[in-house]
Write a protein that holds these residues in place. Structure first.
Motif, PDB file in Angstrom:
ATOM      1  N   PRO A 105       0.803  -1.229   0.000  1.00 12.40           N
ATOM      2  CA  PRO A 105       0.000   0.000   0.000  1.00 12.40           C
ATOM      3  C   PRO A 105       0.835   1.278   0.000  1.00 12.40           C
ATOM      4  CG  PRO A 105      -0.517  -1.371   1.932  1.00 12.40           C
ATOM      5  CD  PRO A 105       0.513  -2.091   1.130  1.00 12.40           C
ATOM      6  N   ILE A 106       1.979   1.260   0.671  1.00 16.04           N
ATOM      7  CA  ILE A 106       2.821   2.462   0.702  1.00 16.04           C
ATOM      8  C   ILE A 106       3.281   2.808  -0.708  1.00 16.04           C
ATOM      9  CG2 ILE A 106       4.964   3.460   1.607  1.00 16.04           C
ATOM     10  CD1 ILE A 106       4.639   1.540   4.007  1.00 16.04           C
ATOM     11  N   ARG A 107       3.762   1.825  -1.401  1.00 11.35           N
ATOM     12  CA  ARG A 107       4.231   2.017  -2.773  1.00 11.35           C
ATOM     13  C   ARG A 107       3.080   2.445  -3.689  1.00 11.35           C
ATOM     14  NH1 ARG A 107       7.290  -2.932  -5.829  1.00 11.35           N
ATOM     15  NH2 ARG A 107       7.510  -1.988  -7.877  1.00 11.35           N
ATOM     16  N   GLN A 108       1.915   1.841  -3.521  1.00  9.74           N
ATOM     17  CA  GLN A 108       0.760   2.183  -4.357  1.00  9.74           C
ATOM     18  C   GLN A 108       0.299   3.613  -4.114  1.00  9.74           C
ATOM     19  OE1 GLN A 108      -1.729  -1.136  -3.244  1.00  9.74           O
ATOM     20  NE2 GLN A 108      -1.181  -2.273  -5.089  1.00  9.74           N
ATOM     21  N   ILE A 109       0.291   4.049  -2.866  1.00 14.20           N
ATOM     22  CA  ILE A 109      -0.089   5.429  -2.549  1.00 14.20           C
ATOM     23  C   ILE A 109       0.913   6.398  -3.176  1.00 14.20           C
ATOM     24  CG2 ILE A 109      -0.236   7.123  -0.670  1.00 14.20           C
ATOM     25  CD1 ILE A 109      -1.417   4.755   1.036  1.00 14.20           C
ATOM     26  N   GLY A 110       2.199   6.100  -3.028  1.00 15.21           N
ATOM     27  CA  GLY A 110       3.235   6.970  -3.593  1.00 15.21           C
ATOM     28  C   GLY A 110       3.153   7.062  -5.109  1.00 15.21           C
ATOM     29  N   ALA A 111       2.972   5.922  -5.759  1.00 19.65           N
ATOM     30  CA  ALA A 111       2.891   5.919  -7.228  1.00 19.65           C
ATOM     31  C   ALA A 111       1.605   6.583  -7.703  1.00 19.65           C
ATOM     32  CB  ALA A 111       2.987   4.492  -7.750  1.00 19.65           C
ATOM     33  N   GLY A 112       0.484   6.190  -7.106  1.00 19.00           N
ATOM     34  CA  GLY A 112      -0.795   6.763  -7.519  1.00 19.00           C
ATOM     35  C   GLY A 112      -0.841   8.264  -7.323  1.00 19.00           C
ATOM     36  N   GLY A 113      -0.338   8.715  -6.186  1.00 24.52           N
ATOM     37  CA  GLY A 113      -0.299  10.152  -5.927  1.00 24.52           C
ATOM     38  C   GLY A 113       0.609  10.890  -6.890  1.00 24.52           C
ATOM     39  N   THR A 114       1.725  10.272  -7.239  1.00 22.35           N
ATOM     40  CA  THR A 114       2.627  10.882  -8.221  1.00 22.35           C
ATOM     41  C   THR A 114       1.909  11.069  -9.551  1.00 22.35           C
ATOM     42  OG1 THR A 114       4.621   9.990  -7.185  1.00 22.35           O
ATOM     43  CG2 THR A 114       4.786  10.588  -9.514  1.00 22.35           C
ATOM     44  N   TYR A 115       1.194  10.055  -9.986  1.00 18.87           N
ATOM     45  CA  TYR A 115       0.468  10.154 -11.258  1.00 18.87           C
ATOM     46  C   TYR A 115      -0.619  11.216 -11.193  1.00 18.87           C
ATOM     47  CZ  TYR A 115       2.683   5.634 -12.235  1.00 18.87           C
ATOM     48  OH  TYR A 115       3.576   4.612 -12.415  1.00 18.87           O
ATOM     49  N   ILE A 116      -1.438  11.173 -10.152  1.00 21.29           N
ATOM     50  CA  ILE A 116      -2.569  12.110 -10.044  1.00 21.29           C
ATOM     51  C   ILE A 116      -2.085  13.551  -9.928  1.00 21.29           C
ATOM     52  CG2 ILE A 116      -4.463  12.851  -8.536  1.00 21.29           C
ATOM     53  CD1 ILE A 116      -4.814   9.778  -7.886  1.00 21.29           C
ATOM     54  N   PHE A 117      -1.205  13.814  -8.962  1.00 19.01           N
ATOM     55  CA  PHE A 117      -0.775  15.192  -8.723  1.00 19.01           C
ATOM     56  C   PHE A 117       0.216  15.670  -9.786  1.00 19.01           C
ATOM     57  CE2 PHE A 117      -2.051  13.630  -4.455  1.00 19.01           C
ATOM     58  CZ  PHE A 117      -3.207  14.388  -4.364  1.00 19.01           C
ATOM     59  N   GLY A 118       1.000  14.747 -10.355  1.00 15.72           N
ATOM     60  CA  GLY A 118       1.874  15.113 -11.469  1.00 15.72           C
ATOM     61  C   GLY A 118       1.067  15.543 -12.688  1.00 15.72           C
ATOM     62  N   LEU A 119       0.007  14.805 -13.000  1.00  9.80           N
ATOM     63  CA  LEU A 119      -0.876  15.202 -14.102  1.00  9.80           C
ATOM     64  C   LEU A 119      -1.571  16.526 -13.806  1.00  9.80           C
ATOM     65  CD1 LEU A 119      -2.408  11.782 -15.199  1.00  9.80           C
ATOM     66  CD2 LEU A 119      -0.904  13.276 -16.540  1.00  9.80           C
ATOM     67  N   ALA A 120      -1.932  16.751 -12.549  1.00  6.80           N
ATOM     68  CA  ALA A 120      -2.536  18.026 -12.171  1.00  6.80           C
ATOM     69  C   ALA A 120      -1.577  19.183 -12.462  1.00  6.80           C
ATOM     70  CB  ALA A 120      -2.933  18.009 -10.694  1.00  6.80           C
ATOM     71  N   LEU A 121      -0.287  18.983 -12.192  1.00  2.00           N
ATOM     72  CA  LEU A 121       0.697  20.021 -12.495  1.00  2.00           C
ATOM     73  C   LEU A 121       0.810  20.249 -13.998  1.00  2.00           C
ATOM     74  CD1 LEU A 121       3.561  19.265  -9.933  1.00  2.00           C
ATOM     75  CD2 LEU A 121       1.615  20.824  -9.707  1.00  2.00           C
ATOM     76  N   CYS A 122       0.712  19.183 -14.768  1.00  2.00           N
ATOM     77  CA  CYS A 122       0.724  19.326 -16.236  1.00  2.00           C
ATOM     78  C   CYS A 122      -0.463  20.161 -16.699  1.00  2.00           C
ATOM     79  CB  CYS A 122       0.694  17.947 -16.908  1.00  2.00           C
ATOM     80  SG  CYS A 122       2.182  16.978 -16.658  1.00  2.00           S
ATOM     81  N   VAL A 123      -1.628  19.882 -16.146  1.00  5.21           N
ATOM     82  CA  VAL A 123      -2.832  20.658 -16.482  1.00  5.21           C
ATOM     83  C   VAL A 123      -2.633  22.121 -16.117  1.00  5.21           C
ATOM     84  CG1 VAL A 123      -5.268  20.999 -15.862  1.00  5.21           C
ATOM     85  CG2 VAL A 123      -4.405  18.695 -16.360  1.00  5.21           C
ATOM     86  N   ALA A 124      -2.055  22.382 -14.959  1.00  4.73           N
ATOM     87  CA  ALA A 124      -1.834  23.757 -14.522  1.00  4.73           C
ATOM     88  C   ALA A 124      -0.894  24.494 -15.478  1.00  4.73           C
ATOM     89  CB  ALA A 124      -1.275  23.779 -13.104  1.00  4.73           C
ATOM     90  N   VAL A 125       0.151  23.832 -15.940  1.00  5.40           N
ATOM     91  CA  VAL A 125       1.073  24.463 -16.892  1.00  5.40           C
ATOM     92  C   VAL A 125       0.372  24.714 -18.216  1.00  5.40           C
ATOM     93  CG1 VAL A 125       3.181  24.129 -18.259  1.00  5.40           C
ATOM     94  CG2 VAL A 125       3.198  23.656 -15.809  1.00  5.40           C
ATOM     95  N   LEU A 126      -0.445  23.754 -18.658  1.00 11.01           N
ATOM     96  CA  LEU A 126      -1.203  23.949 -19.905  1.00 11.01           C
ATOM     97  C   LEU A 126      -2.186  25.120 -19.775  1.00 11.01           C
ATOM     98  CD1 LEU A 126      -1.826  20.229 -20.885  1.00 11.01           C
ATOM     99  CD2 LEU A 126      -0.325  21.863 -22.052  1.00 11.01           C
ATOM    100  N   GLN A 127      -2.824  25.244 -18.622  1.00 10.65           N
ATOM    101  CA  GLN A 127      -3.719  26.389 -18.392  1.00 10.65           C
ATOM    102  C   GLN A 127      -2.945  27.690 -18.398  1.00 10.65           C
ATOM    103  OE1 GLN A 127      -5.693  25.489 -14.684  1.00 10.65           O
ATOM    104  NE2 GLN A 127      -7.384  24.425 -15.706  1.00 10.65           N
ATOM    105  N   LEU A 128      -1.761  27.677 -17.827  1.00  9.74           N
ATOM    106  CA  LEU A 128      -0.911  28.854 -17.810  1.00  9.74           C
ATOM    107  C   LEU A 128      -0.527  29.249 -19.239  1.00  9.74           C
ATOM    108  CD1 LEU A 128       0.612  30.814 -15.901  1.00  9.74           C
ATOM    109  CD2 LEU A 128       2.509  29.199 -15.935  1.00  9.74           C
ATOM    110  N   ALA A 129      -0.195  28.248 -20.049  1.00  2.42           N
ATOM    111  CA  ALA A 129       0.186  28.506 -21.438  1.00  2.42           C
ATOM    112  C   ALA A 129      -0.976  29.055 -22.258  1.00  2.42           C
ATOM    113  CB  ALA A 129       0.726  27.232 -22.079  1.00  2.42           C
ATOM    114  N   ALA A 130      -2.190  28.595 -21.951  1.00  2.00           N
ATOM    115  CA  ALA A 130      -3.377  29.029 -22.689  1.00  2.00           C
ATOM    116  C   ALA A 130      -3.770  30.461 -22.310  1.00  2.00           C
ATOM    117  CB  ALA A 130      -4.531  28.070 -22.438  1.00  2.00           C
ATOM    118  N   GLY A 131      -3.222  30.933 -21.199  1.00  3.22           N
ATOM    119  CA  GLY A 131      -3.468  32.298 -20.777  1.00  3.22           C
ATOM    120  C   GLY A 131      -4.724  32.439 -20.008  1.00  3.22           C
TER     121      GLY A 131
END
Length: 131
Positions: A105-131
């Motif tokens: 479970p520790i590994r799954q939480i770490g990996a899953g959170g990395t994917y979810i919050f990492g993708l959220a950061l990608c979305v935020a950068v894309l929103q920033l780029a779109a203005g």
């Protein structure tokens, strides 16, 4: 205080710290190169944790830096904090269990959170780029 820069520093410290841990374990096991294949082997676990950190941390650090250069929404700041925490959780989930051969479970939480919050950061950068 710039939370994003603090998280970048923490991820950088994790990368370097894991490199040191690999070197220390190589010295202890007298194995100058290569990687043991036994998922219970301490050196194997440290090498995998270091490699996984190096695979993700630089991209996350760049995203965090870009986002730190503008006004961030609250969800973006929380995503930065949580993805950083998840990277540390993942490393613990790779190193501390007796073996890497089974999911935990520790590994799954770490990996899953990395994917979810990492993708959220990608979305935020894309929103920033779109203005």
């Amino acid at each position: 205080m710039n939370i994003a820069l603090m998280c970048i520093g923490l991820l950088g410290a994790l990368c370097i710290g894991m490199g040191i841990a690999v070197t220390v374990n190589r010295i202890k096991q007298k194995q100058g190169f290569g990687c043991p294949t036994d998922p219970k082997d301490t050196l194997h676990k440290y090498i995998r944790a270091h490699a996984n950190t190096i695979e993700f941390a630089p991209v996350l650090m760049v995203l965090m830096y870009i986002l730190s250069q503008s006004q961030m929404a609250g969800w973006v700041l929380w995503s930065i904090i949580l993805v950083t925490l998840c990277r540390f959780i993942l490393v613990a989930g790779l190193i501390f269990p007796r073996t890497m051969s089974r999911p935990n479970p520790i590994r799954q939480i770490g990996a899953g959170g990395t994917y979810i919050f990492g993708l959220a950061l990608c979305v935020a950068v894309l929103q920033l780029a779109a203005g």
